[in-house]
Motif scaffolding. Structure first.
Motif, PDB file in Angstrom:
ATOM      1  N   MET A   1       0.861  -1.181   0.000  1.00  0.00           N
ATOM      2  CA  MET A   1       0.000   0.000   0.000  1.00  0.00           C
ATOM      3  C   MET A   1       0.900   1.234   0.000  1.00  0.00           C
ATOM      4  N   HIS A   2       0.880   2.017  -1.098  1.00  0.00           N
ATOM      5  CA  HIS A   2       1.831   3.103  -1.278  1.00  0.00           C
ATOM      6  C   HIS A   2       1.320   4.435  -0.751  1.00  0.00           C
ATOM      7  N   THR A   3       0.043   4.556  -0.525  1.00  0.00           N
ATOM      8  CA  THR A   3      -0.498   5.813  -0.022  1.00  0.00           C
ATOM      9  C   THR A   3      -0.868   5.679   1.449  1.00  0.00           C
ATOM     10  N   SER A   4      -0.735   6.789   2.174  1.00  0.00           N
ATOM     11  CA  SER A   4      -1.067   6.769   3.594  1.00  0.00           C
ATOM     12  C   SER A   4      -2.518   7.157   3.823  1.00  0.00           C
ATOM     13  N   LEU A   5      -3.263   7.476   2.739  1.00  0.00           N
ATOM     14  CA  LEU A   5      -4.661   7.885   2.865  1.00  0.00           C
ATOM     15  C   LEU A   5      -5.525   6.797   2.241  1.00  0.00           C
ATOM     16  N   CYS A   6      -6.200   5.990   3.072  1.00  0.00           N
ATOM     17  CA  CYS A   6      -6.913   4.812   2.587  1.00  0.00           C
ATOM     18  C   CYS A   6      -8.332   4.752   3.146  1.00  0.00           C
ATOM     19  N   THR A   7      -9.185   4.022   2.449  1.00  0.00           N
ATOM     20  CA  THR A   7     -10.544   3.799   2.913  1.00  0.00           C
ATOM     21  C   THR A   7     -10.558   2.630   3.904  1.00  0.00           C
ATOM     22  N   LYS A   8     -11.691   2.453   4.549  1.00  0.00           N
ATOM     23  CA  LYS A   8     -11.837   1.373   5.515  1.00  0.00           C
ATOM     24  C   LYS A   8     -11.604   0.019   4.847  1.00  0.00           C
ATOM     25  N   GLU A   9     -12.174  -0.188   3.671  1.00  0.00           N
ATOM     26  CA  GLU A   9     -12.031  -1.468   2.976  1.00  0.00           C
ATOM     27  C   GLU A   9     -10.571  -1.750   2.640  1.00  0.00           C
ATOM     28  N   GLN A  10      -9.857  -0.731   2.186  1.00  0.00           N
ATOM     29  CA  GLN A  10      -8.436  -0.910   1.848  1.00  0.00           C
ATOM     30  C   GLN A  10      -7.606  -1.251   3.089  1.00  0.00           C
ATOM     31  N   ILE A  11      -7.950  -0.627   4.195  1.00  0.00           N
ATOM     32  CA  ILE A  11      -7.213  -0.862   5.435  1.00  0.00           C
ATOM     33  C   ILE A  11      -7.455  -2.279   5.949  1.00  0.00           C
ATOM     34  N   LEU A  12      -8.711  -2.726   5.909  1.00  0.00           N
ATOM     35  CA  LEU A  12      -9.025  -4.091   6.347  1.00  0.00           C
ATOM     36  C   LEU A  12      -8.313  -5.118   5.470  1.00  0.00           C
ATOM     37  N   GLU A  13      -8.252  -4.837   4.187  1.00  0.00           N
ATOM     38  CA  GLU A  13      -7.575  -5.751   3.257  1.00  0.00           C
ATOM     39  C   GLU A  13      -6.081  -5.818   3.550  1.00  0.00           C
ATOM     40  N   GLN A  14      -5.470  -4.665   3.785  1.00  0.00           N
ATOM     41  CA  GLN A  14      -4.039  -4.628   4.058  1.00  0.00           C
ATOM     42  C   GLN A  14      -3.716  -5.286   5.396  1.00  0.00           C
TER      43      GLN A  14
ATOM     44  N   PRO B   1      -5.037  -9.160  13.116  1.00  0.00           N
ATOM     45  CA  PRO B   1      -6.463  -9.383  13.320  1.00  0.00           C
ATOM     46  C   PRO B   1      -7.217  -8.062  13.452  1.00  0.00           C
ATOM     47  N   LEU B   2      -8.074  -7.779  12.481  1.00  0.00           N
ATOM     48  CA  LEU B   2      -8.828  -6.522  12.499  1.00  0.00           C
ATOM     49  C   LEU B   2     -10.154  -6.737  11.765  1.00  0.00           C
ATOM     50  N   SER B   3     -11.237  -6.771  12.520  1.00  0.00           N
ATOM     51  CA  SER B   3     -12.568  -6.921  11.932  1.00  0.00           C
ATOM     52  C   SER B   3     -13.169  -5.551  11.658  1.00  0.00           C
ATOM     53  N   SER B   4     -14.248  -5.544  10.884  1.00  0.00           N
ATOM     54  CA  SER B   4     -14.947  -4.296  10.605  1.00  0.00           C
ATOM     55  C   SER B   4     -15.470  -3.679  11.897  1.00  0.00           C
ATOM     56  N   PHE B   5     -15.954  -4.517  12.801  1.00  0.00           N
ATOM     57  CA  PHE B   5     -16.465  -4.044  14.085  1.00  0.00           C
ATOM     58  C   PHE B   5     -15.362  -3.382  14.908  1.00  0.00           C
ATOM     59  N   MET B   6     -14.171  -4.021  14.975  1.00  0.00           N
ATOM     60  CA  MET B   6     -13.067  -3.469  15.754  1.00  0.00           C
ATOM     61  C   MET B   6     -12.551  -2.188  15.121  1.00  0.00           C
ATOM     62  N   PHE B   7     -12.563  -2.124  13.794  1.00  0.00           N
ATOM     63  CA  PHE B   7     -12.150  -0.897  13.114  1.00  0.00           C
ATOM     64  C   PHE B   7     -13.033   0.272  13.551  1.00  0.00           C
ATOM     65  N   ASP B   8     -14.341   0.039  13.573  1.00  0.00           N
ATOM     66  CA  ASP B   8     -15.274   1.089  14.001  1.00  0.00           C
ATOM     67  C   ASP B   8     -15.028   1.475  15.457  1.00  0.00           C
ATOM     68  N   LYS B   9     -14.640   0.488  16.278  1.00  0.00           N
ATOM     69  CA  LYS B   9     -14.307   0.788  17.664  1.00  0.00           C
ATOM     70  C   LYS B   9     -13.088   1.713  17.744  1.00  0.00           C
ATOM     71  N   TYR B  10     -12.077   1.424  16.921  1.00  0.00           N
ATOM     72  CA  TYR B  10     -10.887   2.266  16.895  1.00  0.00           C
ATOM     73  C   TYR B  10     -11.261   3.717  16.596  1.00  0.00           C
ATOM     74  N   VAL B  11     -12.174   3.887  15.640  1.00  0.00           N
ATOM     75  CA  VAL B  11     -12.612   5.234  15.261  1.00  0.00           C
ATOM     76  C   VAL B  11     -13.349   5.894  16.425  1.00  0.00           C
ATOM     77  N   SER B  12     -14.252   5.138  17.079  1.00  0.00           N
ATOM     78  CA  SER B  12     -15.032   5.702  18.185  1.00  0.00           C
ATOM     79  C   SER B  12     -14.153   6.039  19.383  1.00  0.00           C
ATOM     80  N   TRP B  13     -13.047   5.295  19.575  1.00  0.00           N
ATOM     81  CA  TRP B  13     -12.126   5.577  20.671  1.00  0.00           C
ATOM     82  C   TRP B  13     -11.174   6.725  20.340  1.00  0.00           C
ATOM     83  N   GLY B  14     -11.183   7.171  19.099  1.00  0.00           N
ATOM     84  CA  GLY B  14     -10.332   8.280  18.693  1.00  0.00           C
ATOM     85  C   GLY B  14      -8.978   7.868  18.167  1.00  0.00           C
ATOM     86  N   LEU B  15      -8.742   6.562  17.967  1.00  0.00           N
ATOM     87  CA  LEU B  15      -7.431   6.086  17.534  1.00  0.00           C
ATOM     88  C   LEU B  15      -7.170   6.348  16.056  1.00  0.00           C
TER      89      LEU B  15
END
Length: 330
Positions: free
Chosen positions: A1-14, A21-35
């Protein structure tokens, strides 16, 4: 992944490719926690494009590393990510610092009450510390620690108790006097003989050392303070990067500085990072540091200084015959 600006789908794939280990649910948690901090771009009448996240994989790799190898919760990594220069949701971080400030105020009041109770406080403090560290000395199947472990545990309890008492005495004095007096600093560093009348007067007059400054609620609620905090962290990192890039730091002579910069307190400890950020903001030092470090030409002078320091270290480590003008180094 050459760009540092990615969508949620690209991040989960990478993350999947890197076996993180990173599920869609945990990704949303990261966002809600401010990470993770997102940005949206409008498409006019067609709505908005999918949210993108800057340096998200850098953040996720660091979270995975910290949680995997240390006893750190994912929520606590917010301060580590921020100190590492990664984008987080600053309003959430500010809210946590505000809560920390309220805890600090409560701690001051408790310190005054505790110190007045004398030996009873020491005993209760010892019991609390004992409960905290007992688990690290028990056997896998439970039971009482071995004699050697018991001796080490008792020594650690006493050491932590003394450090805690020292902190409580410092806070009690801070609350009683209303400012960080020089005798308090002397007591905290363990040398009560230190005396400096001029320093005492300076500390008494400067707002950054006064209790009222530390307890101002606006320190973490004003909008422009988010910008101040981001600036001070970025500037500190710029100067640290210049120092870390200097070759002399990787020589035996630079070992002490290198070890200091790599201490977990500064790099991978949420409590340490939170404390450093709190000290910068609550004391009022952050704006002053930004003004100083951002002065035009100052960073370049610092980089030049690091290069000169490296040259001096190189010459110092050369044999005397090589450093002589009669025998120039080839």
């Amino acid at each position: 992944m050459h760009t540092s600006l990615c969508t949620k789908e690209q991040i989960l794939e990478q993350a999947s490719k890197e076996n993180i280990p990173l599920s869609s649910f945990m990704f949303d948690k990261y966002v809600s926690w401010g990470l993770l901090r997102s940005s949206l771009r409008s498409k006019g009448y067609h709505g908005t494009e999918p949210a993108t996240y800057a340096q998200a994989m850098d953040a996720i790799r660091l979270i995975h590393q910290l949680v995997k190898h240390r006893h750190i919760t994912k929520k606590d990594t917010l301060f580590v990510l921020y100190w590492a220069g990664l984008p987080v949701r600053t309003p959430i971080l500010m809210n946590k610092l505000y809560d920390y400030q309220q805890q600090f105020q409560a701690r001051l009041i408790t310190a005054v009450e505790n110190i007045s109770s004398g030996s009873a406080f020491e005993e209760s403090l010892k019991e609390i510390i004992k409960e905290e560290i007992l688990m690290s000395f028990t056997t896998p199947r439970g039971g009482r620690p071995k004699k050697s472990d018991q001796e080490r545990m008792n020594a650690e309890i006493e050491a932590r108790k003394e450090a805690a008492l020292q902190a409580e005495l410092f806070l009690e004095g801070f609350k009683t006097l209303g400012y960080i007096a020089f005798p308090l600093i002397a007591k905290f560093v363990g040398d009560p003989k230190l005396q400096n009348t001029d320093m005492e007067e300076f500390l008494k007059q400067q707002a950054m050392f006064q209790l009222e400054t530390w307890l101002q609620p606006t320190t973490f609620t004003r909008q422009n303070n988010e910008e101040i905090l981001e600036n001070v962290v970025q500037w500190i990192r710029s100067y640290a990067a210049a120092l870390a890039a200097a070759p002399f730091l990787h020589s035996p002579a630079g070992e002490g500085i290198r070890e200091l910069l790599s201490l977990p307190f500064f790099t991978a400890n949420p409590a340490g990072c939170r404390l450093l950020i709190f000290l910068l903001m609550a004391s009022g030092l952050a704006p002053m540091i930004v003004d100083y470090l951002s002065t035009p030409g100052r960073l370049q002078k610092w980089e030049d200084f690091c290069k000169q320091l490296n040259e001096q270290m190189v010459l110092k480590n050369q044999p005397k015959w090589q450093s002589s003008s009669l025998f120039p180094v080839k």
